[in-house]
Design a protein around this motif. Structure first.
Motif, PDB file in Angstrom:
ATOM      1  N   LEU A 317       0.827  -1.200   0.000  1.00  0.00           N
ATOM      2  CA  LEU A 317       0.000   0.000   0.000  1.00  0.00           C
ATOM      3  C   LEU A 317       0.865   1.255   0.000  1.00  0.00           C
ATOM      4  O   LEU A 317       0.668   2.160  -0.814  1.00  0.00           O
ATOM      5  CB  LEU A 317      -0.927  -0.005   1.227  1.00  0.00           C
ATOM      6  N   THR A 318       1.857   1.293   0.888  1.00  0.00           N
ATOM      7  CA  THR A 318       2.706   2.488   0.969  1.00  0.00           C
ATOM      8  C   THR A 318       3.462   2.702  -0.338  1.00  0.00           C
ATOM      9  O   THR A 318       3.580   3.837  -0.820  1.00  0.00           O
ATOM     10  CB  THR A 318       3.696   2.378   2.142  1.00  0.00           C
ATOM     11  N   VAL A 324       1.925   6.912  -6.638  1.00  0.00           N
ATOM     12  CA  VAL A 324       0.911   7.914  -6.991  1.00  0.00           C
ATOM     13  C   VAL A 324       1.496   9.312  -6.793  1.00  0.00           C
ATOM     14  O   VAL A 324       1.366  10.187  -7.646  1.00  0.00           O
ATOM     15  CB  VAL A 324      -0.363   7.747  -6.119  1.00  0.00           C
ATOM     16  N   ARG A 328       2.261  12.338  -9.482  1.00  0.00           N
ATOM     17  CA  ARG A 328       1.682  13.657  -9.251  1.00  0.00           C
ATOM     18  C   ARG A 328       2.747  14.752  -9.308  1.00  0.00           C
ATOM     19  O   ARG A 328       2.561  15.803  -9.922  1.00  0.00           O
ATOM     20  CB  ARG A 328       0.962  13.681  -7.898  1.00  0.00           C
TER      21      ARG A 328
ATOM     22  N   MET B 245      -2.560   2.259  -9.298  1.00  0.00           N
ATOM     23  CA  MET B 245      -1.258   1.993  -8.700  1.00  0.00           C
ATOM     24  C   MET B 245      -1.412   1.514  -7.264  1.00  0.00           C
ATOM     25  O   MET B 245      -0.421   1.299  -6.573  1.00  0.00           O
ATOM     26  CB  MET B 245      -0.404   3.259  -8.753  1.00  0.00           C
ATOM     27  N   LEU B 246      -2.653   1.383  -6.820  1.00  0.00           N
ATOM     28  CA  LEU B 246      -2.888   1.008  -5.422  1.00  0.00           C
ATOM     29  C   LEU B 246      -3.546  -0.361  -5.332  1.00  0.00           C
ATOM     30  O   LEU B 246      -4.340  -0.724  -6.199  1.00  0.00           O
ATOM     31  CB  LEU B 246      -3.808   2.049  -4.766  1.00  0.00           C
ATOM     32  N   THR B 250      -9.197  -0.258   1.411  1.00  0.00           N
ATOM     33  CA  THR B 250      -9.167   1.103   1.926  1.00  0.00           C
ATOM     34  C   THR B 250      -7.732   1.566   2.135  1.00  0.00           C
ATOM     35  O   THR B 250      -6.806   0.757   2.278  1.00  0.00           O
ATOM     36  CB  THR B 250      -9.905   1.193   3.281  1.00  0.00           C
ATOM     37  N   ILE B 251      -7.575   2.875   2.130  1.00  0.00           N
ATOM     38  CA  ILE B 251      -6.257   3.455   2.354  1.00  0.00           C
ATOM     39  C   ILE B 251      -6.130   3.706   3.849  1.00  0.00           C
ATOM     40  O   ILE B 251      -6.756   4.621   4.385  1.00  0.00           O
ATOM     41  CB  ILE B 251      -6.112   4.763   1.558  1.00  0.00           C
ATOM     42  N   ASP B 252      -5.325   2.901   4.492  1.00  0.00           N
ATOM     43  CA  ASP B 252      -5.219   2.978   5.944  1.00  0.00           C
ATOM     44  C   ASP B 252      -4.057   3.868   6.352  1.00  0.00           C
ATOM     45  O   ASP B 252      -2.904   3.626   5.989  1.00  0.00           O
ATOM     46  CB  ASP B 252      -5.030   1.569   6.512  1.00  0.00           C
ATOM     47  N   ILE B 256       0.187   3.243   6.273  1.00  0.00           N
ATOM     48  CA  ILE B 256       1.101   4.064   5.463  1.00  0.00           C
ATOM     49  C   ILE B 256       2.167   4.700   6.352  1.00  0.00           C
ATOM     50  O   ILE B 256       3.350   4.747   5.995  1.00  0.00           O
ATOM     51  CB  ILE B 256       0.319   5.132   4.685  1.00  0.00           C
ATOM     52  N   ALA B 274      -1.042  14.864   2.842  1.00  0.00           N
ATOM     53  CA  ALA B 274      -0.955  15.123   1.401  1.00  0.00           C
ATOM     54  C   ALA B 274      -0.972  13.812   0.627  1.00  0.00           C
ATOM     55  O   ALA B 274      -1.693  13.669  -0.368  1.00  0.00           O
ATOM     56  CB  ALA B 274       0.315  15.914   1.086  1.00  0.00           C
ATOM     57  N   LEU B 275      -0.184  12.834   1.100  1.00  0.00           N
ATOM     58  CA  LEU B 275      -0.118  11.554   0.404  1.00  0.00           C
ATOM     59  C   LEU B 275      -1.477  10.857   0.413  1.00  0.00           C
ATOM     60  O   LEU B 275      -1.903  10.289  -0.597  1.00  0.00           O
ATOM     61  CB  LEU B 275       0.933  10.650   1.047  1.00  0.00           C
ATOM     62  N   GLU B 278      -3.808  12.551  -2.071  1.00  0.00           N
ATOM     63  CA  GLU B 278      -3.464  12.197  -3.446  1.00  0.00           C
ATOM     64  C   GLU B 278      -3.910  10.778  -3.767  1.00  0.00           C
ATOM     65  O   GLU B 278      -4.419  10.500  -4.857  1.00  0.00           O
ATOM     66  CB  GLU B 278      -1.952  12.351  -3.680  1.00  0.00           C
ATOM     67  N   ALA B 279      -3.717   9.873  -2.798  1.00  0.00           N
ATOM     68  CA  ALA B 279      -4.118   8.484  -3.017  1.00  0.00           C
ATOM     69  C   ALA B 279      -5.637   8.386  -3.165  1.00  0.00           C
ATOM     70  O   ALA B 279      -6.141   7.652  -4.026  1.00  0.00           O
ATOM     71  CB  ALA B 279      -3.634   7.616  -1.870  1.00  0.00           C
ATOM     72  N   GLU B 281      -7.677  10.704  -4.274  1.00  0.00           N
ATOM     73  CA  GLU B 281      -8.040  11.243  -5.583  1.00  0.00           C
ATOM     74  C   GLU B 281      -7.769  10.231  -6.688  1.00  0.00           C
ATOM     75  O   GLU B 281      -8.547  10.080  -7.625  1.00  0.00           O
ATOM     76  CB  GLU B 281      -7.252  12.530  -5.874  1.00  0.00           C
ATOM     77  N   HIS B 282      -6.632   9.549  -6.546  1.00  0.00           N
ATOM     78  CA  HIS B 282      -6.259   8.537  -7.529  1.00  0.00           C
ATOM     79  C   HIS B 282      -7.311   7.430  -7.564  1.00  0.00           C
ATOM     80  O   HIS B 282      -7.778   7.027  -8.634  1.00  0.00           O
ATOM     81  CB  HIS B 282      -4.880   7.973  -7.179  1.00  0.00           C
ATOM     82  N   ARG B 285     -10.439   8.600  -9.240  1.00  0.00           N
ATOM     83  CA  ARG B 285     -10.291   8.658 -10.689  1.00  0.00           C
ATOM     84  C   ARG B 285     -10.424   7.266 -11.306  1.00  0.00           C
ATOM     85  O   ARG B 285     -11.090   7.081 -12.320  1.00  0.00           O
ATOM     86  CB  ARG B 285      -8.932   9.273 -11.051  1.00  0.00           C
TER      87      ARG B 285
END
Lengths: 384, 333
Positions: A317-318, A324, A328, B245-246, B250-252, B256, B274-275, B278-279, B281-282, B285
């Motif tokens: 994930l990281t 990403v 960007r 790319m993920l 879920t984005i935990d 991260i 910020a990361l 961005e994730a 938004e990605h 999309r």
């Protein structure tokens, strides 16, 4: 290098600003920008009308433009401090019909409407839209019903062709071509040759040979029917042109941070300059940015690789998140380079950016957000 | 980074469906990369020792920019070599030149040009009389497509970088409009030939889109419009596809933060925020892409896919895109 930021609120609050023309290549968000600017103006107390060319269906619905009736309609429940927003969608055939009706007798108008040339010209031919957009602008301005008119332009390179319209019409009206078209019945007759002068016989032969007698006859009937109106076309085209040259008109060039779109933007800026109606600014739409600019693409990618190799918990994930981010950052840098290239070529043009959104804007809150984003540029001039 | 191998392959569906046309008309909403795709298609169609012609009609000199050559004159010239010895030629059609050429070709009247110009007839035909311009442009495209030398077509394929979707149907139909105005005569027979070509199986009209709401809606509308007008719709070419790319799920935030620590990267809250943004938004999309793609598949036209090229389109990228098209079955055998 710092370029001046476009102060959109300053422009909208200035009562002397009467017309804002948004131009730029297709697909850059011109219609959305025009609508957002008009909405913001209405909420800052201006009596505003926005003339759109071909809005996306949902945006049109948001503006209450479900019916195509070629007249401005008030957008309900919008406007502050006495401001109002009206919106309309250009119906090119209808605009053309109205011009004919206004300037020809009922009988003549019928003749014109029935002519196959008119039918083709008013519905399907390229170029008509540009003329009609300007015709409509002239009309809206003449009513003096609104104190600000925001215009969207047709999505083509020829979007600024209307600037040439007066000259082109004059060249045509003062030329001999029209006289030839008006007198084909006598074509070849001695009196006619004398009338249009030497060289005509050759040309007449060519035109007859290429078009055929029957077609030429139809065409000349069409030109003859419109004849009385041509002078009016020229006058109005000239009046609209003069209007665009007054200080009350501001041109905004809309672009996306892409090489093609910016090249077109450069073309528009140059074209406007040469007509002495300089662009008031460049609106750069769908710009990417990052709040973690300190973490470079290179470091992110290197870390992503290390993490993927380690295979420990959370590493996939990281690593993905870092990739990403790297993409960007690269996109952001590329867009900044493109913007810098534009501003070094046109240092006098102020710029405002609108951040990219994942989805489309198709409601009033979305338009309001775009307006806020635009205005924020003036408050934060040093961000680039 | 997009890799060729990562382009979703549609080997099973595309080759059979790709139309065996000789004239490929490429349209698309502004900003979808229509010119880039047209250029990549011209490269793909020249692959294997063939010769293709890439034509532009809007006076933007977009081809010259893409291939990094000086502005194109009104003359066909080679702009690129395709893989396995093919050649891409290019032409920027100028309506005025096309008119003079037309007069010469059909009436042997080139010398009348200056007289016509003095009279304002050239001006009238190319800029004032709406529609004439498009007649001249499509006429020239037809000429190049059908031109033969020693009983062989000069070009195996012609790719037209056409006006955008908003204007494409009137543009291609203009000749029909004009033909409707004239019952007999040389213009009539010339127009009839252009219409015949544009409506035949020799022509395919491809619509370029990106996986966003408005362009997809316009693609759907255009497909209907073309079909209604009797014009042959070809493929939908989906451009600038972003890969996910993920990993799914879920984005935990905690996960991260741990990952960043492991990679010895700063995990300041602002950077982390910020990361995460961005994730998110990605992901959004990618989700929108999937939704839009489903709509396009439902259309039933062949679907070709091209990756997003983050570093910008240059000659190398054109070859990469052309390779992706070849891989998906272009040209038809």
């Amino acid at each position: 290098m710092t370029t001046p930021s476009l102060d959109i609120d300053g422009l909208l609050s200035d009562p002397d600003t009467r017309i804002i023309v948004c131009c730029g290549s297709g697909g850059v968000g011109k219609t959305t920008t025009a609508a957002a600017i008009a909405l913001r103006a209405a909420e800052r107390g201006r009596q505003t009308v926005v003339l759109t060319i071909d809005p996306a269906r949902r945006l049109a619905q948001a503006l209450g433009l479900s019916s195509l009736d070629n007249t401005p309609r008030r957008v309900e429940r919008v406007g502050k401090d006495g401001g109002e927003l009206h919106a309309m969608m250009l119906d090119m055939k209808r605009t053309f019909d109205e011009v004919v009706l206004r300037h020809a007798t009922a009988e003549k108008a019928e003749q014109i409407f029935a002519n196959p040339f008119y039918q083709a010209m008013s519905t399907s031919f390229a170029g008509t839209q540009e003329y009609m957009a300007m015709e409509k602008l002239g009309e809206l301005r003449a009513t003096d019903r609104w104190d600000l008119i925001v215009v969207d332009t047709p999505p083509s390179r020829s979007a600024l062709d209307f600037l040439d319209a007066p000259q082109r019409l004059s060249r045509f009206l003062d030329g001999r071509m029209i006289r030839m078209l008006l007198t084909p019945a006598k074509a070849g007759g001695r009196a006619y040759v004398k009338f249009v002068g030497a060289g005509f016989a050759v040309v007449n032969r060519v035109v007859t040979k290429v078009l055929g007698t029957a077609l030429l006859h139809d065409l000349s009937a069409f030109v003859a029917a419109l004849d009385t109106m041509f002078g009016g076309f020229r006058e109005r085209a000239q009046a609209t042109y003069d209007l665009l040259k007054t200080p009350g008109t501001a041109f905004l060039v809309v672009s996306a941070p892409e090489p093609d779109a910016l090249r077109e933007a450069s073309y528009f800026v140059g074209r406007l300059d040469s007509d002495e109606m300089p662009a008031a600014g460049l609106v750069l739409n769908r710009v990417h940015s990052t709040a973690a600019a300190g973490l470079t693409a290179e470091r992110s990618l290197a870390a992503a690789e290390t993490l993927e190799e380690s295979g420990s918990t959370g590493s996939t994930l990281t690593a993905g998140v870092l990739r990403v981010h790297a993409e960007r950052i690269r996109l952001t840098l590329r867009e900044q380079r493109l913007r810098a290239r534009f501003t070094s070529a046109h240092p006098q043009v102020s710029v405002a950016e609108i951040p990219a959104q994942p989805g489309d804007v198709h409601d009033l809150p979305g338009l309001r957000r775009v307006g806020n984003d635009l205005a924020a540029n003036a408050a934060d001039p040093g961000r680039r | 980074m997009p890799r060729l191998g990562s382009v979703p392959s549609r080997r099973s569906a595309a080759p059979a469906a790709w139309p065996p046309a000789r004239l490929h008309v490429v349209t698309g909403k502004g900003g979808t990369g229509k010119t880039t795709v047209a250029a990549a298609l011209a490269l793909a169609l020249a692959t294997g020792g063939r010769r293709s012609l890439l034509v532009e009609v809007e006076g933007r000199q977009g081809i010259a920019q893409l291939f990094d050559t000086p502005p194109l004159p009104y003359a066909e010239r080679r702009v690129a070599i395709a893989p396995d010895g093919g050649e891409v030629h290019a032409l920027a059609i100028d309506p005025e030149e096309a008119l003079l050429e037309y007069l010469e070709m059909f009436y042997n009247l080139r010398r009348a040009g200056s007289a016509l110009r003095r009279l304002g007839a050239i001006d009238f035909a190319t800029t004032i009389a709406p529609g004439m311009r498009d007649v001249l442009l499509t006429g020239k495209v037809k000429e190049a497509t059908t031109r033969t030398e020693h009983d062989r077509h000069v070009y195996d394929a012609v790719v037209l970088d056409a006006p955008p979707t908003g204007r494409i149907t009137p543009f291609l139909n203009v000749t029909a409009e004009v033909a409707g105005l004239t019952k007999v005569g040389p213009i009539k027979s010339q127009s009839d030939k252009v219409i015949a070509l544009l409506r035949s199986a020799q022509t395919a009209i491809h619509v370029v889109t990106v996986l966003e709401e408005m362009p997809v809606q316009e693609t759907i509308d255009t497909a209907t419009e073309l079909t209604t007008a009797g014009l042959p719709m070809g493929a939908v070419i989906v451009n600038m596809i972003r890969e996910s790319m993920l990993p799914a799920g879920t984005i935990d935030r905690e996960e991260i933060a741990t990952g960043l620590r492991q990679a010895h990267l700063v995990e300041e809250p602002t950077v982390l925020d910020a990361l995460l943004a961005e994730a998110a938004e990605h992901q959004e999309r990618i989700r929108l892409q999937r939704r839009e793609r489903k709509q396009l598949s439902a259309l039933g036209h062949p679907l070709l896919e091209l990756p997003f090229i983050a570093h910008g389109v240059d000659l190398g990228a054109l070859h990469e895109l052309s390779g992706a098209l070849t891989q998906q079955g272009v040209p038809a055998p």
